[in-house]
Motif scaffolding. Sequence first.
Motif, PDB file in Angstrom:
ATOM      1  N   PHE A  21     -24.099-111.672 -46.775  1.00 30.81           N
ATOM      2  CA  PHE A  21     -23.964-111.024 -45.482  1.00 30.81           C
ATOM      3  C   PHE A  21     -22.753-111.522 -44.702  1.00 30.81           C
ATOM      4  CE2 PHE A  21     -25.429-110.016 -41.105  1.00 30.81           C
ATOM      5  CZ  PHE A  21     -25.504-108.642 -41.279  1.00 30.81           C
ATOM      6  N   GLN A  22     -22.498-112.815 -44.709  1.00 33.88           N
ATOM      7  CA  GLN A  22     -21.363-113.347 -43.963  1.00 33.88           C
ATOM      8  C   GLN A  22     -20.035-112.814 -44.505  1.00 33.88           C
ATOM      9  OE1 GLN A  22     -21.108-117.675 -43.815  1.00 33.88           O
ATOM     10  NE2 GLN A  22     -20.931-117.514 -41.595  1.00 33.88           N
ATOM     11  N   ARG A  23     -19.956-112.612 -45.807  1.00 33.78           N
ATOM     12  CA  ARG A  23     -18.738-112.029 -46.400  1.00 33.78           C
ATOM     13  C   ARG A  23     -18.568-110.573 -45.960  1.00 33.78           C
ATOM     14  NH1 ARG A  23     -18.621-113.382 -52.641  1.00 33.78           N
ATOM     15  NH2 ARG A  23     -16.715-112.185 -52.450  1.00 33.78           N
ATOM     16  N   VAL A  24     -19.668-109.853 -45.854  1.00 29.09           N
ATOM     17  CA  VAL A  24     -19.610-108.473 -45.368  1.00 29.09           C
ATOM     18  C   VAL A  24     -19.102-108.445 -43.935  1.00 29.09           C
ATOM     19  CG1 VAL A  24     -21.013-106.460 -44.747  1.00 29.09           C
ATOM     20  CG2 VAL A  24     -21.381-107.608 -46.933  1.00 29.09           C
ATOM     21  N   LEU A  25     -19.618-109.356 -43.100  1.00 32.45           N
ATOM     22  CA  LEU A  25     -19.163-109.412 -41.712  1.00 32.45           C
ATOM     23  C   LEU A  25     -17.673-109.725 -41.630  1.00 32.45           C
ATOM     24  CD1 LEU A  25     -22.146-111.324 -40.081  1.00 32.45           C
ATOM     25  CD2 LEU A  25     -21.633-108.873 -39.924  1.00 32.45           C
ATOM     26  N   ALA A  26     -17.203-110.641 -42.460  1.00 35.31           N
ATOM     27  CA  ALA A  26     -15.774-110.971 -42.468  1.00 35.31           C
ATOM     28  C   ALA A  26     -14.931-109.775 -42.905  1.00 35.31           C
ATOM     29  CB  ALA A  26     -15.524-112.168 -43.391  1.00 35.31           C
ATOM     30  N   THR A  27     -15.413-109.036 -43.896  1.00 39.70           N
ATOM     31  CA  THR A  27     -14.696-107.841 -44.356  1.00 39.70           C
ATOM     32  C   THR A  27     -14.655-106.775 -43.273  1.00 39.70           C
ATOM     33  OG1 THR A  27     -15.295-108.289 -46.649  1.00 39.70           O
ATOM     34  CG2 THR A  27     -14.648-106.037 -46.129  1.00 39.70           C
ATOM     35  N   LEU A  28     -15.775-106.578 -42.580  1.00 42.53           N
ATOM     36  CA  LEU A  28     -15.797-105.620 -41.478  1.00 42.53           C
ATOM     37  C   LEU A  28     -14.849-106.051 -40.369  1.00 42.53           C
ATOM     38  CD1 LEU A  28     -19.579-104.744 -41.131  1.00 42.53           C
ATOM     39  CD2 LEU A  28     -17.732-103.150 -41.643  1.00 42.53           C
ATOM     40  N   ALA A  29     -14.862-107.337 -40.016  1.00 45.95           N
ATOM     41  CA  ALA A  29     -13.973-107.838 -38.968  1.00 45.95           C
ATOM     42  C   ALA A  29     -12.514-107.614 -39.358  1.00 45.95           C
ATOM     43  CB  ALA A  29     -14.251-109.322 -38.700  1.00 45.95           C
ATOM     44  N   ASP A  30     -12.176-107.859 -40.611  1.00 44.02           N
ATOM     45  CA  ASP A  30     -10.812-107.628 -41.086  1.00 44.02           C
ATOM     46  C   ASP A  30     -10.441-106.142 -41.005  1.00 44.02           C
ATOM     47  OD1 ASP A  30      -8.325-108.507 -42.423  1.00 44.02           O
ATOM     48  OD2 ASP A  30      -9.098-107.291 -44.091  1.00 44.02           O
ATOM     49  N   THR A  31     -11.373-105.287 -41.383  1.00 44.13           N
ATOM     50  CA  THR A  31     -11.136-103.841 -41.305  1.00 44.13           C
ATOM     51  C   THR A  31     -10.944-103.400 -39.863  1.00 44.13           C
ATOM     52  OG1 THR A  31     -12.426-103.493 -43.313  1.00 44.13           O
ATOM     53  CG2 THR A  31     -12.098-101.575 -41.885  1.00 44.13           C
ATOM     54  N   PHE A  32     -11.778-103.913 -38.965  1.00 42.07           N
ATOM     55  CA  PHE A  32     -11.620-103.587 -37.546  1.00 42.07           C
ATOM     56  C   PHE A  32     -10.274-104.088 -37.015  1.00 42.07           C
ATOM     57  CE2 PHE A  32     -16.510-103.645 -36.898  1.00 42.07           C
ATOM     58  CZ  PHE A  32     -16.602-102.375 -37.410  1.00 42.07           C
ATOM     59  N   HIS A  33      -9.850-105.243 -37.490  1.00 45.64           N
ATOM     60  CA  HIS A  33      -8.547-105.790 -37.076  1.00 45.64           C
ATOM     61  C   HIS A  33      -7.414-104.851 -37.484  1.00 45.64           C
ATOM     62  CE1 HIS A  33      -4.992-108.491 -37.441  1.00 45.64           C
ATOM     63  NE2 HIS A  33      -5.432-108.884 -36.261  1.00 45.64           N
ATOM     64  N   ARG A  34      -7.475-104.383 -38.732  1.00 48.89           N
ATOM     65  CA  ARG A  34      -6.431-103.457 -39.206  1.00 48.89           C
ATOM     66  C   ARG A  34      -6.457-102.154 -38.425  1.00 48.89           C
ATOM     67  NH1 ARG A  34      -7.700-102.465 -44.606  1.00 48.89           N
ATOM     68  NH2 ARG A  34      -9.371-103.973 -44.616  1.00 48.89           N
ATOM     69  N   LEU A  35      -7.646-101.650 -38.118  1.00 44.97           N
ATOM     70  CA  LEU A  35      -7.739-100.418 -37.321  1.00 44.97           C
ATOM     71  C   LEU A  35      -7.225-100.641 -35.902  1.00 44.97           C
ATOM     72  CD1 LEU A  35     -11.201 -99.081 -38.518  1.00 44.97           C
ATOM     73  CD2 LEU A  35      -8.977 -98.026 -38.910  1.00 44.97           C
ATOM     74  N   ALA A  36      -7.540-101.790 -35.338  1.00 42.55           N
ATOM     75  CA  ALA A  36      -7.066-102.085 -33.985  1.00 42.55           C
ATOM     76  C   ALA A  36      -5.540-102.195 -33.964  1.00 42.55           C
ATOM     77  CB  ALA A  36      -7.709-103.379 -33.484  1.00 42.55           C
ATOM     78  N   ASP A  37      -4.968-102.751 -35.030  1.00 38.97           N
ATOM     79  CA  ASP A  37      -3.502-102.838 -35.108  1.00 38.97           C
ATOM     80  C   ASP A  37      -2.849-101.466 -35.161  1.00 38.97           C
ATOM     81  OD1 ASP A  37      -3.428-105.577 -34.988  1.00 38.97           O
ATOM     82  OD2 ASP A  37      -3.126-105.872 -37.143  1.00 38.97           O
ATOM     83  N   ARG A  38      -3.549-100.503 -35.735  1.00 37.52           N
ATOM     84  CA  ARG A  38      -3.005 -99.141 -35.838  1.00 37.52           C
ATOM     85  C   ARG A  38      -3.207 -98.347 -34.553  1.00 37.52           C
ATOM     86  NH1 ARG A  38      -5.582 -97.600 -41.602  1.00 37.52           N
ATOM     87  NH2 ARG A  38      -4.538 -99.215 -42.805  1.00 37.52           N
ATOM     88  N   GLY A  39      -4.116 -98.792 -33.696  1.00 35.84           N
ATOM     89  CA  GLY A  39      -4.282 -98.119 -32.421  1.00 35.84           C
ATOM     90  C   GLY A  39      -5.611 -97.463 -32.129  1.00 35.84           C
ATOM     91  N   PRO A  40      -6.404 -97.018 -33.126  1.00 32.54           N
ATOM     92  CA  PRO A  40      -7.613 -96.296 -32.760  1.00 32.54           C
ATOM     93  C   PRO A  40      -8.693 -97.156 -32.095  1.00 32.54           C
ATOM     94  CG  PRO A  40      -7.244 -96.158 -35.146  1.00 32.54           C
ATOM     95  CD  PRO A  40      -6.177 -97.016 -34.557  1.00 32.54           C
ATOM     96  N   LEU A  41      -8.648 -98.455 -32.293  1.00 33.75           N
ATOM     97  CA  LEU A  41      -9.677 -99.330 -31.730  1.00 33.75           C
ATOM     98  C   LEU A  41      -9.045-100.430 -30.892  1.00 33.75           C
ATOM     99  CD1 LEU A  41     -11.967 -99.966 -34.846  1.00 33.75           C
ATOM    100  CD2 LEU A  41     -12.372 -98.359 -32.984  1.00 33.75           C
TER     101      LEU A  41
END
Length: 88
Positions: A21-41
């Motif tokens: 589960f902790q690895r899933v959370l880290a992967t989601l956080a990384d994905t959210f980071h990439r999306l935030a860098d692109r602008g939608p979040l």
Amino acid sequence: MEGHIANAFPDLGANWYEQGFQRVLATLADTFHRLADRGPLRIDDLLLAANQFSGLLLWIPVNKAMFHGSPITHRHHPLFDGPSSTDP
């Protein structure tokens, strides 16, 4: 993993959480980071956002399993298929 198993085997429970589960959370956080860098979040706390997002995904099946005793499947829930012809 049920709580009593984690209590009986604390190393197993901790390992399962950290490697699963902790690895899933880290992967989601990384994905959210990439999306935030692109602008939608815009996200101030990426790990908190990952926890909240996973909570949204898991609350129905976890509550179903906790209170009904069996996991939810897509074939048995109106959220996924709408009301069945046998619903009142």
